[in-house]
Design a protein around this motif. Structure first.
Motif, PDB file in Angstrom:
ATOM      1  N   UNK A  35       2.850  -0.026  10.382  1.00  0.00           N
ATOM      2  CA  UNK A  35       2.267  -1.175   9.674  1.00  0.00           C
ATOM      3  C   UNK A  35       1.860  -2.264  10.659  1.00  0.00           C
ATOM      4  N   UNK A  36       2.662  -2.470  11.713  1.00  0.00           N
ATOM      5  CA  UNK A  36       2.338  -3.478  12.727  1.00  0.00           C
ATOM      6  C   UNK A  36       1.071  -3.128  13.491  1.00  0.00           C
ATOM      7  N   UNK A  70       8.981  -3.292   3.082  1.00  0.00           N
ATOM      8  CA  UNK A  70       7.629  -2.825   3.425  1.00  0.00           C
ATOM      9  C   UNK A  70       6.788  -2.825   2.160  1.00  0.00           C
ATOM     10  N   UNK A  71       5.602  -3.399   2.257  1.00  0.00           N
ATOM     11  CA  UNK A  71       4.734  -3.640   1.105  1.00  0.00           C
ATOM     12  C   UNK A  71       4.282  -2.319   0.479  1.00  0.00           C
ATOM     13  N   UNK A  72       4.619  -2.058  -0.788  1.00  0.00           N
ATOM     14  CA  UNK A  72       4.198  -0.800  -1.421  1.00  0.00           C
ATOM     15  C   UNK A  72       2.688  -0.684  -1.578  1.00  0.00           C
ATOM     16  N   UNK A  73       1.967  -1.793  -1.506  1.00  0.00           N
ATOM     17  CA  UNK A  73       0.506  -1.715  -1.605  1.00  0.00           C
ATOM     18  C   UNK A  73      -0.109  -1.094  -0.361  1.00  0.00           C
ATOM     19  N   UNK A  74       0.707  -0.866   0.681  1.00  0.00           N
ATOM     20  CA  UNK A  74       0.250  -0.170   1.889  1.00  0.00           C
ATOM     21  C   UNK A  74       0.597   1.316   1.843  1.00  0.00           C
ATOM     22  N   UNK A  98       5.007   0.213  -7.465  1.00  0.00           N
ATOM     23  CA  UNK A  98       3.830  -0.524  -7.013  1.00  0.00           C
ATOM     24  C   UNK A  98       3.053   0.088  -5.875  1.00  0.00           C
ATOM     25  N   UNK A  99       3.261   1.383  -5.602  1.00  0.00           N
ATOM     26  CA  UNK A  99       2.469   2.018  -4.545  1.00  0.00           C
ATOM     27  C   UNK A  99       0.986   2.016  -4.917  1.00  0.00           C
ATOM     28  N   UNK A 100       0.140   1.882  -3.905  1.00  0.00           N
ATOM     29  CA  UNK A 100      -1.294   1.744  -4.149  1.00  0.00           C
ATOM     30  C   UNK A 100      -1.902   3.012  -4.737  1.00  0.00           C
TER      31      UNK A 100
END
Length: 326
Positions: A35-36, A70-74, A98-100
């Motif tokens: 992600x980074x 960690x953002x589930x939209x990613x 909430x996964x994309x």
């Protein structure tokens, strides 16, 4: 309505402990690093050894990522199994959190199944999940699954479920096949059925190798979901960003060529598998030998193969900046 996913995603390699259980801590650390590097997460894909894992193990690892903030939209976790029941369980869990989207293999054990059978399978999953947030990315990987996704099947599914069927990952390795889907479906909005006023979001096509990334972006594609994004994410994302931002007549072939060189090292037949080579590279650059572990039937690189990989990566100036640091 939620926009479709675009960009570069890694089918995240799964670290295993000595007893072959998934290593949650290393998994979360690797996902944070990805992600980074501006890389999205497609855990539980082919490179993840997902079909060597249980439903409970996949759910546990996804929950570890969520617990780590960690953002589930990613995220676009793989949820396709031969069993409808398991596919629904994994898919509903991902959607609930909430996964994309979800990346969904067709049921791959029985061969020569009909389009009608595949349509019934995906239709059953959509109906059982029963959630308007569901976004399915169909996973076409005939070299491995044998069972594939056809344009006719996509058309049927889009007509029946215009917002649940969001796109596909084409891992055929055949650019002409990818181009067929792009030409047929990759538009920002299309009429559904006979109604010109009922439209769906675009059907987003991802390539399964960054070797086709530039061509994909120049033809309306959405990005790449590539194994080597596990180790070379920043460079792949850079080409994605450039190809998204500049006119088509700007020459980006040199950037594409550099990505191809890296891809060729890892996919060399000198190594037992691409998966094992990727894990060995992480073990080297994170200075963490435990990363080399794979789950049977995969096998690790031998000592000599590991030395060869290290030498070839040095020769092409490979780096994994920041890997192994929290």
């Amino acid at each position: 309505m939620k926009q479709n996913f675009r960009g570069v995603l890694a089918p995240v390699v799964t670290p295993f402990k000595t007893d072959l259980s998934p290593d949650r801590e290393r998994f979360v650390r690797h996902c944070r690093w990805l992600v980074s590097q501006d890389c999205g997460l497609a855990p539980f894909g082919t490179t993840s050894e997902a079909n060597s894992m249980s439903t409970d193990e996949r759910i546990s690892l996804l929950e570890a990522l969520l617990a780590a903030g960690i953002d589930p939209s990613r995220m676009m976790p793989g949820t396709g199994c031969c069993s409808i029941v398991e596919t629904v369980a994994l898919t509903a869990h991902a959607v609930k959190h909430g996964c994309a989207g979800v990346l969904m293999l067709p049921p791959f054990y029985y061969k020569s199944v009909s389009e009608e059978g595949l349509y019934r399978y995906f239709s059953e999953v959509v109906q059982r999940v029963g959630d308007a947030r569901l976004r399915i990315y169909l996973y076409h990987i005939p070299p491995v699954a044998i069972v594939g996704i056809t344009p006719k099947l996509v058309e049927r599914l889009l007509n029946a479920y215009p917002n649940a069927i969001a796109g596909m990952k084409d891992s055929s390795g055949d650019w002409n096949n990818t181009k067929t889907f792009l030409d047929a479906f990759a538009e920002s909005a299309r009429p559904v059925g006979d109604s010109p006023r009922k439209t769906r979001l675009g059907f987003d096509v991802f390539v399964g190798s960054e070797s086709f990334l530039l061509a994909n972006m120049r033809n309306g594609g959405a990005g790449a979901i590539s194994a080597t994004a596990n180790v070379n994410p920043a460079a792949i994302h850079e080409l994605y960003t450039l190809a998204s931002a500049v006119p088509a007549d700007v020459d980006l072939e040199s950037q594409q060529a550099r990505l191809n060189v890296m891809r060729d090292v890892f996919s060399s037949r000198k190594f037992p598998s691409l998966i094992a080579a990727l894990k060995q590279a992480i073990a080297i650059y994170a200075n963490d030998p435990k990363w080399a572990k794979v789950r049977p039937p995969m096998v690790e690189l031998t000592t000599e193969q590991a030395k060869l990989l290290a030498a070839e990566l040095r020769a092409v100036g490979f780096a994994m900046n920041g890997i192994g640091k929290d």
